[in-house]
Design a protein around this motif. Structure first.
Motif, short mmCIF file in Angstrom:
data_model
loop_
_atom_site.label_atom_id
_atom_site.label_comp_id
_atom_site.label_asym_id
_atom_site.label_seq_id
_atom_site.Cartn_x
_atom_site.Cartn_y
_atom_site.Cartn_z
N ASP A 83 28.65 -67.78 -12.43
CA ASP A 83 28.61 -68.16 -13.84
C ASP A 83 27.20 -68.62 -14.14
O ASP A 83 26.30 -68.50 -13.30
N GLU A 84 26.95 -69.14 -15.33
CA GLU A 84 25.57 -69.41 -15.77
C GLU A 84 24.84 -70.42 -14.89
O GLU A 84 23.61 -70.41 -14.86
N LYS A 85 25.56 -71.26 -14.20
CA LYS A 85 24.87 -72.24 -13.35
C LYS A 85 25.38 -72.24 -11.91
O LYS A 85 25.13 -73.19 -11.16
N THR A 86 26.08 -71.17 -11.52
CA THR A 86 26.66 -71.12 -10.18
C THR A 86 26.38 -69.77 -9.54
O THR A 86 26.65 -68.72 -10.14
N LEU A 87 25.86 -69.81 -8.31
CA LEU A 87 25.49 -68.58 -7.60
C LEU A 87 26.20 -68.52 -6.25
O LEU A 87 26.45 -69.54 -5.62
N LEU A 88 26.49 -67.29 -5.83
CA LEU A 88 26.94 -67.04 -4.47
C LEU A 88 25.73 -66.58 -3.68
O LEU A 88 25.02 -65.65 -4.09
N VAL A 89 25.45 -67.27 -2.58
CA VAL A 89 24.25 -66.96 -1.80
C VAL A 89 24.58 -66.89 -0.31
O VAL A 89 25.62 -67.38 0.14
N LYS A 90 23.69 -66.27 0.44
CA LYS A 90 23.83 -66.24 1.89
C LYS A 90 23.57 -67.63 2.46
O LYS A 90 22.66 -68.34 2.02
N ARG A 91 24.37 -68.00 3.42
CA ARG A 91 24.20 -69.31 4.05
C ARG A 91 22.98 -69.29 4.96
O ARG A 91 22.86 -68.41 5.81
N LEU A 92 22.10 -70.24 4.76
CA LEU A 92 20.85 -70.29 5.52
C LEU A 92 20.78 -71.53 6.38
O LEU A 92 21.28 -72.60 6.01
N GLU A 93 20.12 -71.39 7.50
CA GLU A 93 19.64 -72.55 8.26
C GLU A 93 18.24 -72.81 7.74
O GLU A 93 17.29 -72.08 8.07
N ILE A 94 18.12 -73.81 6.87
CA ILE A 94 16.85 -74.04 6.18
C ILE A 94 15.77 -74.44 7.19
O ILE A 94 15.96 -75.31 8.03
N ILE A 95 14.65 -73.78 7.10
CA ILE A 95 13.47 -74.15 7.89
C ILE A 95 12.81 -75.32 7.17
O ILE A 95 12.43 -75.19 6.01
N PRO A 96 12.66 -76.48 7.81
CA PRO A 96 12.22 -77.68 7.10
C PRO A 96 10.72 -77.74 6.83
O PRO A 96 10.07 -78.78 7.03
N VAL A 97 10.18 -76.63 6.39
CA VAL A 97 8.76 -76.56 6.01
C VAL A 97 8.69 -75.98 4.61
O VAL A 97 9.02 -74.81 4.39
N GLU A 98 8.29 -76.80 3.65
CA GLU A 98 8.15 -76.32 2.27
C GLU A 98 6.77 -75.68 2.12
O GLU A 98 5.76 -76.24 2.54
N MET A 99 6.76 -74.52 1.51
CA MET A 99 5.51 -73.80 1.26
C MET A 99 5.11 -74.02 -0.19
O MET A 99 5.92 -73.79 -1.10
N VAL A 100 3.89 -74.46 -0.42
CA VAL A 100 3.39 -74.65 -1.78
C VAL A 100 2.17 -73.78 -1.98
O VAL A 100 1.19 -73.87 -1.22
N ALA A 101 2.24 -72.91 -2.97
CA ALA A 101 1.11 -72.04 -3.33
C ALA A 101 0.47 -72.58 -4.59
O ALA A 101 1.16 -72.91 -5.56
#
Length: 238
Positions: free
Chosen positions: A75-93
């Protein structure tokens, strides 16, 4: 797909399990925070704006060969996504000096950088998401060298793709944050791409159409988010 038990609630999203262990449901919230949670509030309609903005930009990136976690819009604010093991490194460009870069280097906001700058931050609310480098990442075992190469290469390509797309819509991509995760051994782009995680400036006036309006008490926050979404979706400008 039916959402099951709540797995996690963060500052901007709630994640629910599904019957498929490889998939999760993500619901975007209207709540807003800044300065490591010290400032809190609500931006009416933010959940819808951030979800819809993310969908447009994820689909654009997928068409350009960037693998993302997006599966389906529920719906407008809900997504189905693949479950990830988040890599705890944020990339900022960063393409233009703004925010913390201005403070750290003593450079005026709005000064274009001669070439994009890519920074790494430890994903840790408790520590305030400190800046780290690849030596820290290796020492802490946060990601392999190959994964970091992939994340950096993907971030640079994403910057090029999004900058061009947004410039055609009279938006300047000043800087933005990306998060990646592992899914069956593959590194995928996750989280979101939205006015919460990007700085969008009007190409003509420099007006801020992003979370800085909330951070800096500039007013017109909801209107700025809606304007950014309208342009990104290709709808007539207000």
């Amino acid at each position: 797909m039916e959402r099951l038990e709540q797995m996690y609630e963060g500052k901007a999203k709630i994640v629910y399990a599904t019957a498929d262990p490889d998939l999760v449901v993500v619901e975007f919230k209207d709540s807003a925070t800044a300065f490591d949670g010290k400032k809190k509030g609500t931006i009416t309609g933010k959940g819808v704006v951030n979800a819809r903005t993310s969908v447009v930009l994820f689909r654009l990136l997928e068409e350009e060969g960037i693998p993302t976690h997006l599966v389906k819009v529920l719906d407008e604010k809900t997504l189905l996504v693949k479950r990830l093991e988040i890599i705890p490194v944020e990339m900022v460009a960063r393409n233009i000096v703004a925010g913390s870069l201005s403070k750290r280097l003593g450079m005026p906001e709005g000064e274009p950088l001669p070439h994009p700058v890519l920074e790494h931050y430890l994903k840790s609310d408790e520590l305030g998401d400190p800046m780290i480098n690849r030596y820290h990442i290796k020492a802490l075992g946060l990601a392999s060298g190959e994964e970091m190469d992939q994340m950096e290469s993907l971030s640079q390509r994403i910057n090029t793709i999004l900058s061009g797309y947004l410039r055609e819509r009279d938006l300047i991509l000043v800087d933005f944050k990306l998060e990646f995760g592992r899914h069956h051994g593959q590194v995928l782009l996750g989280d979101e791409i939205s006015p919460d995680t990007c700085r969008f400036w009007d190409a003509g006036t420099g007006e801020r159409l992003d979370k800085d309006r909330f951070r800096r008490d500039l007013g017109g926050v909801e209107e700025a988010y809606q304007e950014a979404l309208a342009r990104i979706e290709g709808r007539p400008r207000s």
